[in-house]
Scaffold this motif. Structure first.
Motif, mmCIF file in Angstrom:
data_model
loop_
_atom_site.group_PDB
_atom_site.id
_atom_site.type_symbol
_atom_site.label_atom_id
_atom_site.label_comp_id
_atom_site.label_asym_id
_atom_site.label_seq_id
_atom_site.Cartn_x
_atom_site.Cartn_y
_atom_site.Cartn_z
ATOM 1 N N MET A 1 0.827 -1.202 0.000
ATOM 2 C CA MET A 1 0.000 0.000 0.000
ATOM 3 C C MET A 1 0.866 1.258 0.000
ATOM 4 S SD MET A 1 -2.842 -1.085 2.770
ATOM 5 C CE MET A 1 -4.111 -2.275 2.426
ATOM 6 N N LEU A 2 1.944 1.236 0.773
ATOM 7 C CA LEU A 2 2.848 2.385 0.803
ATOM 8 C C LEU A 2 3.573 2.554 -0.529
ATOM 9 C CD1 LEU A 2 4.189 1.967 4.432
ATOM 10 C CD2 LEU A 2 2.736 3.827 3.574
ATOM 11 N N ALA A 3 3.873 1.445 -1.194
ATOM 12 C CA ALA A 3 4.466 1.537 -2.532
ATOM 13 C C ALA A 3 3.482 2.199 -3.494
ATOM 14 C CB ALA A 3 4.866 0.154 -3.030
ATOM 15 N N ALA B 1 1.266 4.404 -2.631
ATOM 16 C CA ALA B 1 1.280 5.827 -2.271
ATOM 17 C C ALA B 1 2.476 6.527 -2.912
ATOM 18 C CB ALA B 1 1.309 5.992 -0.751
ATOM 19 N N MET B 2 3.614 5.854 -2.943
ATOM 20 C CA MET B 2 4.789 6.442 -3.585
ATOM 21 C C MET B 2 4.556 6.638 -5.085
ATOM 22 S SD MET B 2 7.822 4.409 -1.586
ATOM 23 C CE MET B 2 9.129 5.094 -2.585
ATOM 24 N N MET B 3 3.857 5.702 -5.712
ATOM 25 C CA MET B 3 3.544 5.843 -7.135
ATOM 26 C C MET B 3 2.592 7.024 -7.343
ATOM 27 S SD MET B 3 4.048 5.030 -10.204
ATOM 28 C CE MET B 3 4.717 3.420 -10.438
ATOM 29 N N LEU B 4 1.628 7.178 -6.454
ATOM 30 C CA LEU B 4 0.728 8.333 -6.543
ATOM 31 C C LEU B 4 1.513 9.632 -6.405
ATOM 32 C CD1 LEU B 4 -2.286 6.950 -4.486
ATOM 33 C CD2 LEU B 4 -2.307 7.540 -6.924
ATOM 34 N N ASP B 5 2.470 9.664 -5.482
ATOM 35 C CA ASP B 5 3.345 10.843 -5.371
ATOM 36 C C ASP B 5 4.045 11.106 -6.699
ATOM 37 O OD1 ASP B 5 2.921 11.500 -2.648
ATOM 38 O OD2 ASP B 5 4.505 10.131 -1.990
ATOM 39 N N HIS B 6 4.572 10.062 -7.276
ATOM 40 C CA HIS B 6 5.344 10.175 -8.519
ATOM 41 C C HIS B 6 4.529 10.777 -9.666
ATOM 42 C CE1 HIS B 6 8.364 9.205 -11.520
ATOM 43 N NE2 HIS B 6 7.443 8.588 -12.220
ATOM 44 N N ASP C 1 -2.316 14.470 -2.777
ATOM 45 C CA ASP C 1 -3.396 14.361 -1.788
ATOM 46 C C ASP C 1 -3.859 12.916 -1.624
ATOM 47 O OD1 ASP C 1 -3.342 17.096 -1.311
ATOM 48 O OD2 ASP C 1 -4.984 17.525 -2.705
ATOM 49 N N ARG C 2 -4.007 12.230 -2.733
ATOM 50 C CA ARG C 2 -4.432 10.825 -2.663
ATOM 51 C C ARG C 2 -3.369 9.964 -1.989
ATOM 52 N NH1 ARG C 2 -7.194 11.359 -8.306
ATOM 53 N NH2 ARG C 2 -9.352 11.563 -7.629
ATOM 54 N N ALA C 3 -2.122 10.235 -2.295
ATOM 55 C CA ALA C 3 -1.029 9.490 -1.662
ATOM 56 C C ALA C 3 -1.063 9.688 -0.152
ATOM 57 C CB ALA C 3 0.307 9.943 -2.230
ATOM 58 N N GLN C 4 -1.286 10.907 0.287
ATOM 59 C CA GLN C 4 -1.335 11.181 1.719
ATOM 60 C C GLN C 4 -2.531 10.504 2.366
ATOM 61 O OE1 GLN C 4 1.225 12.647 3.390
ATOM 62 N NE2 GLN C 4 0.116 11.775 5.121
ATOM 63 N N ARG C 5 -3.644 10.440 1.660
ATOM 64 C CA ARG C 5 -4.823 9.744 2.198
ATOM 65 C C ARG C 5 -4.520 8.273 2.437
ATOM 66 N NH1 ARG C 5 -9.830 10.676 -1.394
ATOM 67 N NH2 ARG C 5 -10.732 9.338 0.197
ATOM 68 N N VAL C 6 -3.775 7.648 1.528
ATOM 69 C CA VAL C 6 -3.390 6.243 1.698
ATOM 70 C C VAL C 6 -2.519 6.101 2.948
ATOM 71 C CG1 VAL C 6 -2.054 4.332 0.721
ATOM 72 C CG2 VAL C 6 -3.585 5.662 -0.748
ATOM 73 N N ARG C 7 -1.500 6.952 3.067
ATOM 74 C CA ARG C 7 -0.612 6.879 4.229
ATOM 75 C C ARG C 7 -1.370 7.136 5.538
ATOM 76 N NH1 ARG C 7 3.200 8.645 0.349
ATOM 77 N NH2 ARG C 7 2.588 10.814 0.522
ATOM 78 N N ILE D 1 -3.448 4.038 6.504
ATOM 79 C CA ILE D 1 -2.615 2.974 7.067
ATOM 80 C C ILE D 1 -2.270 3.300 8.517
ATOM 81 C CG2 ILE D 1 -0.364 1.827 6.930
ATOM 82 C CD1 ILE D 1 -0.583 2.291 3.842
ATOM 83 N N ASP D 2 -1.881 4.532 8.759
ATOM 84 C CA ASP D 2 -1.555 4.961 10.115
ATOM 85 C C ASP D 2 -2.750 4.805 11.050
ATOM 86 O OD1 ASP D 2 0.319 6.278 12.002
ATOM 87 O OD2 ASP D 2 -1.197 7.869 11.949
ATOM 88 N N GLN D 3 -3.918 5.221 10.600
ATOM 89 C CA GLN D 3 -5.118 5.127 11.431
ATOM 90 C C GLN D 3 -5.475 3.683 11.737
ATOM 91 O OE1 GLN D 3 -8.254 7.445 9.666
ATOM 92 N NE2 GLN D 3 -7.047 9.315 9.738
ATOM 93 N N VAL D 4 -5.351 2.824 10.745
ATOM 94 C CA VAL D 4 -5.685 1.410 10.942
ATOM 95 C C VAL D 4 -4.771 0.787 11.992
ATOM 96 C CG1 VAL D 4 -5.590 -0.873 9.839
ATOM 97 C CG2 VAL D 4 -6.763 1.010 8.707
ATOM 98 N N ILE D 5 -3.478 1.045 11.872
ATOM 99 C CA ILE D 5 -2.524 0.426 12.795
ATOM 100 C C ILE D 5 -2.546 1.064 14.169
ATOM 101 C CG2 ILE D 5 -0.059 0.025 13.232
ATOM 102 C CD1 ILE D 5 0.277 -0.227 10.156
ATOM 103 N N VAL D 6 -2.530 2.395 14.228
ATOM 104 C CA VAL D 6 -2.381 3.099 15.504
ATOM 105 C C VAL D 6 -3.718 3.296 16.214
ATOM 106 C CG1 VAL D 6 -1.572 5.229 16.603
ATOM 107 C CG2 VAL D 6 -0.276 4.234 14.712
ATOM 108 N N ARG D 7 -4.666 3.908 15.541
ATOM 109 C CA ARG D 7 -5.929 4.243 16.210
ATOM 110 C C ARG D 7 -6.861 3.040 16.322
ATOM 111 N NH1 ARG D 7 -9.866 8.020 13.228
ATOM 112 N NH2 ARG D 7 -10.624 6.005 12.532
#
Length: 71
Positions: free
Chosen positions: A20-22, A24-29, A34-40, A43-49
């Motif tokens: 999934m992070l890969a 997001a990197m492609m979306l950045d590229h 904005d979409r890349a940041q939404r993915v990141r 992922i953070d919310q799923v794991i942490v929150r």
């Protein structure tokens, strides 16, 4: 990402966050920052929150459950 992990193939126990992070990197590229940041952020919310974690992170969620967690 590296390795094909044949020992866990088809078992639903892989952690999909690296793939999934890969994505997001492609979306950045391609300029979809904005979409890349939404993915990141998701992922953070799923794991942490939400504390949805695959076995390698100390949880018991399947690959599918992790992927579906922020829908």
């Amino acid at each position: 990402m590296h390795g094909s992990a044949p020992d866990i193939a088809g078992k639903g126990v892989a952690n999909p966050s690296a793939q999934m992070l890969a994505a997001a990197m492609m979306l950045d590229h391609i300029g979809e920052l904005d979409r890349a940041q939404r993915v990141r952020d998701a992922i953070d919310q799923v794991i942490v929150r939400d504390k949805v974690r695959t076995r390698d992170l100390g949880g018991n969620a399947s690959t599918q459950e992790f992927g579906d967690a922020r829908r």
